[in-house]
Scaffold this active site. Sequence first.
Site, short mmCIF file in Angstrom:
data_model
loop_
_atom_site.label_atom_id
_atom_site.label_comp_id
_atom_site.label_asym_id
_atom_site.label_seq_id
_atom_site.Cartn_x
_atom_site.Cartn_y
_atom_site.Cartn_z
N SER A 48 -1.22 67.28 18.87
CA SER A 48 -0.41 68.21 19.66
C SER A 48 0.19 69.32 18.80
CB SER A 48 0.71 67.46 20.38
OG SER A 48 0.19 66.54 21.32
N GLY A 240 -1.22 73.37 22.73
CA GLY A 240 -1.45 74.65 23.39
C GLY A 240 -0.82 74.78 24.77
N CYS A 266 2.46 63.87 28.44
CA CYS A 266 2.67 65.15 27.78
C CYS A 266 1.75 66.23 28.33
CB CYS A 266 2.55 64.99 26.27
SG CYS A 266 4.05 65.48 25.42
N MET A 267 0.73 66.68 27.58
CA MET A 267 -0.22 67.65 28.12
C MET A 267 -0.85 67.11 29.40
SD MET A 267 -2.02 70.50 28.10
CE MET A 267 -1.97 71.30 26.49
N GLN A 270 1.41 67.75 32.24
CA GLN A 270 1.42 69.15 32.66
C GLN A 270 0.16 69.51 33.45
OE1 GLN A 270 1.89 70.93 28.82
NE2 GLN A 270 4.06 70.44 28.67
N ASN A 306 7.15 65.97 22.08
CA ASN A 306 6.52 67.03 21.30
C ASN A 306 5.79 67.97 22.26
OD1 ASN A 306 5.11 68.71 19.60
ND2 ASN A 306 3.57 67.19 19.08
N GLY A 308 5.85 72.36 23.79
CA GLY A 308 6.46 73.68 23.84
C GLY A 308 6.45 74.29 25.23
N PHE A 309 5.86 73.56 26.20
CA PHE A 309 5.79 74.03 27.58
C PHE A 309 6.38 72.96 28.49
CE2 PHE A 309 2.66 76.37 25.28
CZ PHE A 309 2.63 77.63 25.86
N HIS A 349 6.50 60.53 25.10
CA HIS A 349 5.53 59.58 24.56
C HIS A 349 6.04 58.14 24.66
CE1 HIS A 349 2.58 62.39 22.91
NE2 HIS A 349 3.60 63.19 22.75
N GLU A 351 4.34 55.59 24.12
CA GLU A 351 3.67 54.81 23.07
C GLU A 351 4.23 55.09 21.69
OE1 GLU A 351 2.29 58.63 21.97
OE2 GLU A 351 2.72 57.78 23.93
#
Length: 379
Positions: A48, A240, A266-267, A270, A306, A308-309, A349, A351
Amino acid sequence: MKRQTAILVLEDGTIFKAWSTLPSCTLMGEVVFTTSITGYQEVLTDPSYSGQIVVFTYPEIGNTGINKEDNESLRIQCRAIILRNLCNFPSNWRLEQSLFDFAQKQGVPILYGLDTRQLTQHLRKVGAMNACISSETLTANALLPKLKKTASMQGLDLVQRVTAPQTYKWQDSNLNLNWYRQNSSSEKYSIVLIDYGVKYNILNYLSSYGYDVIVVPAMSTAEEILSYQPSGIMLSNGPGDPFAVTYAVEVIKDLLNTKIPIFGICMGHQILCLALGAQTFKLKFGHRGINHPTGIFQKVEITSQNHGFAVNAASEFTEKVRITHYNLNDYTVAGIAHKTLPVFSVQYHPEASPGPHDADYFFDAFLKVVKSAHENSTD
């Protein structure tokens, strides 16, 4: 350990002088900070962080060295590392090599000796931005024109840099740690994990629950994913801008129609929310550390984060989902669950290694959802 004079130049013209571990180095990337006190090896090898320059707010890093067991991927993923003090004499019973040697062999520069507190306070005030590190050119005026041409993190699809090049089955690799929970069920379920930049510890957790874990590239089609007849689908973390990963969003839209249980991290959270009709936005300086409180209705979990979006809570997708968790520092969306489908996700996270483990119950919840869906499909 040889050291070389270097400078850090931020996009807004701010300059920091430092020492570099690499004598010939000039690179650009988004500079971000993490408040993690422990787990620096996991941070550095987390996909990430691809494309980013990572600042550690904790003053001394490297005390326990590096060992292969704690890697979250095959290599260091960030572009550069910024520290206040770099430990020259690590000591730990699991020590295999120093942080200096680990970074040196992979050609990743470490900048140290600068005031990371001042740098972090500046990033909190102004926001995360692109920066240039150089031990070759020590004049900011010569670096700023190149820096201005560097692409912003917003709009960047970095998933294709870190995703698996081909499908593979995950083999148990690190299940000797006492916080993994073993599945007592004799039933074997198949989980397809879509790899947007997965951390090994997610795969280890899934394996410890008795799943057959099949990892597929981020560009896989819905047909390819369904060909493995999964009992559940995991959407991994990754780097990203999620809005730029349009191919993944379209695939998740198709998978939602199958009613197969889906768990996003996380990603993955999103991308799932985008598939459900949400919008995402770039945070001012992101959430990075292992001490972020999340929760709702006076129930709090300390979590590792972790990203940024974030997902816009005002999105119309809230007609389809309920928000289960907020980040209690800024009240951005930290978790959702679909109102009618076996689908949920979190913006952190569960995990986490080295911790905290407040949220690892999500893997228990996922197993229950997978079992229930499997039993209903065979009735």
